[in-house]
Design a protein around this motif. Structure first.
Motif, PDB file in Angstrom:
ATOM      1  N   THR A  10    -111.267 -18.484 -10.560  1.00 11.27           N
ATOM      2  CA  THR A  10    -111.642 -17.497 -11.556  1.00 11.27           C
ATOM      3  C   THR A  10    -111.140 -17.907 -12.934  1.00 11.27           C
ATOM      4  O   THR A  10    -110.082 -18.503 -13.080  1.00 11.27           O
ATOM      5  CB  THR A  10    -111.069 -16.113 -11.205  1.00 11.27           C
ATOM      6  N   SER A  11    -111.927 -17.571 -13.962  1.00  8.36           N
ATOM      7  CA  SER A  11    -111.573 -17.933 -15.335  1.00  8.36           C
ATOM      8  C   SER A  11    -110.567 -16.946 -15.906  1.00  8.36           C
ATOM      9  O   SER A  11    -110.316 -15.875 -15.342  1.00  8.36           O
ATOM     10  CB  SER A  11    -112.830 -17.934 -16.201  1.00  8.36           C
ATOM     11  N   PHE A  12    -109.998 -17.319 -17.053  1.00  8.83           N
ATOM     12  CA  PHE A  12    -109.039 -16.441 -17.726  1.00  8.83           C
ATOM     13  C   PHE A  12    -109.700 -15.111 -18.076  1.00  8.83           C
ATOM     14  O   PHE A  12    -109.095 -14.051 -17.921  1.00  8.83           O
ATOM     15  CB  PHE A  12    -108.529 -17.128 -18.991  1.00  8.83           C
ATOM     16  N   TRP A  13    -110.950 -15.164 -18.547  1.00  6.37           N
ATOM     17  CA  TRP A  13    -111.676 -13.941 -18.902  1.00  6.37           C
ATOM     18  C   TRP A  13    -111.855 -13.036 -17.688  1.00  6.37           C
ATOM     19  O   TRP A  13    -111.658 -11.826 -17.776  1.00  6.37           O
ATOM     20  CB  TRP A  13    -113.030 -14.299 -19.498  1.00  6.37           C
ATOM     21  N   GLU A  14    -112.214 -13.596 -16.548  1.00  4.11           N
ATOM     22  CA  GLU A  14    -112.428 -12.794 -15.348  1.00  4.11           C
ATOM     23  C   GLU A  14    -111.134 -12.146 -14.870  1.00  4.11           C
ATOM     24  O   GLU A  14    -111.127 -11.008 -14.403  1.00  4.11           O
ATOM     25  CB  GLU A  14    -113.022 -13.668 -14.236  1.00  4.11           C
ATOM     26  N   ARG A  15    -110.019 -12.892 -14.996  1.00  2.89           N
ATOM     27  CA  ARG A  15    -108.746 -12.377 -14.513  1.00  2.89           C
ATOM     28  C   ARG A  15    -108.170 -11.311 -15.435  1.00  2.89           C
ATOM     29  O   ARG A  15    -107.512 -10.373 -14.985  1.00  2.89           O
ATOM     30  CB  ARG A  15    -107.740 -13.520 -14.369  1.00  2.89           C
ATOM     31  N   TYR A  16    -108.419 -11.447 -16.740  1.00  7.26           N
ATOM     32  CA  TYR A  16    -107.793 -10.542 -17.707  1.00  7.26           C
ATOM     33  C   TYR A  16    -108.809  -9.727 -18.494  1.00  7.26           C
ATOM     34  O   TYR A  16    -108.498  -9.238 -19.576  1.00  7.26           O
ATOM     35  CB  TYR A  16    -106.908 -11.346 -18.667  1.00  7.26           C
TER      36      TYR A  16
END
Length: 272
Positions: A10-16
């Motif tokens: 998962t990307s940083f955007w998806e995680r946060y």
């Protein structure tokens, strides 16, 4: 189920995503943009427009901080660092120092944003830990193999674990053998060979082999469950530096206000 974490790709955007779209994030970076814009206007000789931009920055970012500090003070009788920051913001606006007001608000907003980011990281860590436990396991009941939800496993069950499967319980090997990756629990980089009589833990991965596990612990009682509980407790408690700051604020705020009042009465100069 394989030993790979389902959240690894998962990307940083998806995680946060939730954190990045939160009110505190929007306010903090809106204040930063306005602060930069005001600085550019001031440097280019547009003093009056820069003051309005600085004022907008202070109000947009400072109003939520002011309300929070006021609620703490009035409802909880708690003098925090936010009280002094709110007073500094209001005083700066009153005397026309809009840049100072915007700068105080920005520093407080960024501090709160960093605190929220730490909490968001802890939330992600909890989700990743929870994902280590398989949703279903295979148990031996009445001579046959049955796949059941992890919530239905009891301490009397014998769980079957095959190659590539995650272990959902803490228990002891009673048959078979395997090579178990325990990195999620112990941090060991190399798989550990498990034989009859050895202990295995929920959240670990059987990389090679097959064995049967007599269940000893379930859910929150497992080693992984205890780790999750400790992370939650750490997340709910204040950091030591935060406790110290608020303790000193209870003394520093009244003393500072008293000194300011005395100086103001003696000199009759509001800036002093």
């Amino acid at each position: 189920m394989t030993g790979q974490s389902p959240r690894k790709g998962t990307s940083f955007w998806e995680r946060y995503r939730h954190f990045l779209l939160s009110r505190n994030t929007v306010l903090a970076f809106s204040g930063l943009i306005l602060l930069i814009a005001g600085g550019v206007l001031w440097l280019t000789g547009h003093k009056k427009p820069s003051d309005w931009v600085f004022l907008a920055s202070a109000i947009i970012g400072g109003l939520p901080l002011f309300i929070l500090a006021g609620r703490k003070l009035i409802l909880e009788r708690d003098i925090t660092v936010g009280v002094m920051a709110s007073a500094a913001m209001i005083a700066s606006i009153v005397v026309g120092e809009y840049f100072a007001a915007a700068l105080v608000v920005f520093m407080m907003s960024i501090g709160e944003w960093l605190e929220d980011f730490t909490a968001a990281r802890a939330d992600n860590a909890l989700k990743e830990l929870a994902s280590l436990v398989p949703a279903t396991v295979t148990v031996r009941r009445e001579g046959s193999e049955v796949v059941i939800p992890i919530e239905q496993v009891t301490l009397d069950d014998v769980v079957l674990v095959r190659t590539g499967e995650r272990i959902g319980v803490d228990g002891t090997l009673i048959a078979g053998r395997g090579s178990v990756n325990q990195a999620a629990i112990t941090g060991e980089s190399m798989p550990v060979e498990k034989e009859v009589g050895d202990a295995v833990f929920a959240g670990t991965v059987n990389e090679l082999g097959a064995f049967e596990v007599q269940v000893n612990k379930l859910g929150d009682d497992t080693t992984l469950g205890q780790i999750v509980i400790m992370v939650k407790e750490a997340q709910a408690s204040q950091a030591p530096v935060q406790r110290v700051a608020n303790q000193w604020a209870r003394v520093l705020v009244p003393v500072t206000f008293s000194i300011a009042l005395i100086v103001g009465l003696v000199t009759r100069d509001v800036m002093r």
